[in-house]
Design an enzyme around this catalytic site. Structure first.
Site, short mmCIF file in Angstrom:
data_model
loop_
_atom_site.label_atom_id
_atom_site.label_comp_id
_atom_site.label_asym_id
_atom_site.label_seq_id
_atom_site.Cartn_x
_atom_site.Cartn_y
_atom_site.Cartn_z
N GLY A 39 0.62 -1.03 0.02
CA GLY A 39 0.01 0.09 0.01
C GLY A 39 0.79 1.25 0.03
O GLY A 39 1.89 1.13 0.77
N ASP A 250 7.72 4.77 -3.99
CA ASP A 250 7.25 5.03 -2.47
C ASP A 250 8.37 5.09 -1.56
O ASP A 250 8.49 5.99 -0.70
CB ASP A 250 6.22 3.90 -2.14
CG ASP A 250 4.96 3.80 -2.72
OD1 ASP A 250 4.30 4.66 -3.21
OD2 ASP A 250 4.42 2.53 -2.85
N ASN A 274 17.40 8.78 -3.83
CA ASN A 274 17.72 8.12 -5.05
C ASN A 274 18.33 6.75 -4.58
O ASN A 274 18.13 5.72 -5.00
CB ASN A 274 18.45 8.91 -5.99
CG ASN A 274 17.92 9.52 -7.12
OD1 ASN A 274 16.62 9.28 -7.80
ND2 ASN A 274 18.56 10.33 -7.71
N GLY A 285 9.26 -7.50 -2.83
CA GLY A 285 8.34 -6.88 -1.87
C GLY A 285 8.37 -5.40 -1.82
O GLY A 285 9.34 -5.00 -2.28
#
Length: 311
Positions: A39, A250, A274, A285
């Site tokens: 998420g 994310d 970065n 994952g």
């Protein structure tokens, strides 16, 4: 040091790996299946918390087994879950992900994430120096309410408009820093863009969104192009062998937010984020792949800092 508050989605990622992605109507044999916490909101919160910055997640879980597993995992990563609610009669957010040759396809079923509302984001007390982060996996009116409170408190607002969807000017006007990839940039500006376009092409498209805010366009292994005060800055990427790119964006957002909460200069924060993302893609994952501050520092200390240059 400021704190990071992330209002966003919490999912369980069901990941299937295969040699290649199926075509429409086709079935291919998979190699393995994994269950990873994910998420966009949870990923970004974990990425920030693992940099040693106080990080609070605001969101919802379903009253199901996935919800219990996600809560346990996030707490173990050091994320403050005081404002994560369990929602009766609703399943936790779920993402169905296929990975082939390090590229992914994703179908997200929002579940409890779709019920995050203005009351949820009104609960935490933000202050000047804090960083408020959100993405497009919770309702847009909720994000607007969150950013309005953040602006009043003097916090910096960071929006990752992903997955791409139409956003009105009123919401974008509440954003201090907009972080997006080339696909999202093309969607929001109505511009045809591709991976191989020169940086100047992205800078030109980003200018229409600037309007006093900082724009950061992530370009994968090519690095990130930032437009701050109208001036372009290109921070080169770090080439690595990618295993799973699912949480890379994310990771970048969460790591950048953590550095901004520590009052780091934009160039330094971009370089740090970065490197964090380059570590993330070398693992399977989403949330579990986020690196620690020690891991990022080890890479930074072993290389010459990349020089920004005008595209």
């Amino acid at each position: 040091m400021g704190r990071v508050f992330v209002a966003g989605s919490i999912n369980m990622d069901v990941v299937a790996t295969a040699e290649r992605h199926p075509r429409i109507g086709e079935t291919v044999a998979g190699e393995a299946v994994f269950y990873f916490p994910g998420g966009k909101g949870a990923n970004q919160a974990v990425a920030s918390a693992k940099q040693g910055v106080p990080t609070t997640l605001v969101g919802r879980l379903g009253a199901d087994a996935f919800g219990q597993e996600l809560r346990t995992f996030l707490a173990a990563q050091g994320v403050d879950l005081a404002f994560v609610k369990d929602t009766d009669n609703m399943h936790s957010g779920t993402a169905i992900i296929t990975i082939a040759d390090a590229d992914n396809t994703i179908v997200v079923v929002p579940g409890a994430n779709g019920l995050v509302d203005a009351d949820d984001v009104a609960a935490p007390a933000l202050a000047k120096g804090d960083v408020a982060v959100s993405q497009f996996e919770i309702p847009l009116p909720t994000i607007a309410a969150f950013f309005k409170r953040a602006r009043i408190a003097g916090a910096t607002t960071v929006l990752n408009p992903a997955p791409a969807k139409p956003a009105d000017k009123a919401l974008l006007d509440l954003v201090d820093i907009l972080i997006l990839n080339e696909t999202e940039l093309g969607f929001l500006t109505g511009t045809e863009l591709s991976d191989g376009d020169p940086p100047a092409r992205f800078a030109e498209a980003a200018r229409s969104l600037a309007q006093g805010r900082t724009i950061c366009v992530t370009l994968g292994k090519r690095g990130v192009l930032a437009l701050a005060d109208g001036e372009p800055l290109l921070v080169p990427g770090r080439e690595v062998k990618a295993v799973d790119t699912t949480g890379a964006g994310d990771c970048f957002v969460g790591a950048l937010a953590s550095q901004l909460a520590g009052s780091k200069a934009l160039r330094d924060a971009l370089t740090y984020a970065n490197v964090a993302a380059s570590i993330c893609v070398q693992r399977m994952g989403a949330a579990p792949s986020m690196p620690t501050a020690e891991e990022v520092s080890a890479v930074l200390s072993s290389r010459r800092p990349g020089e920004g240059r005008d595209p």
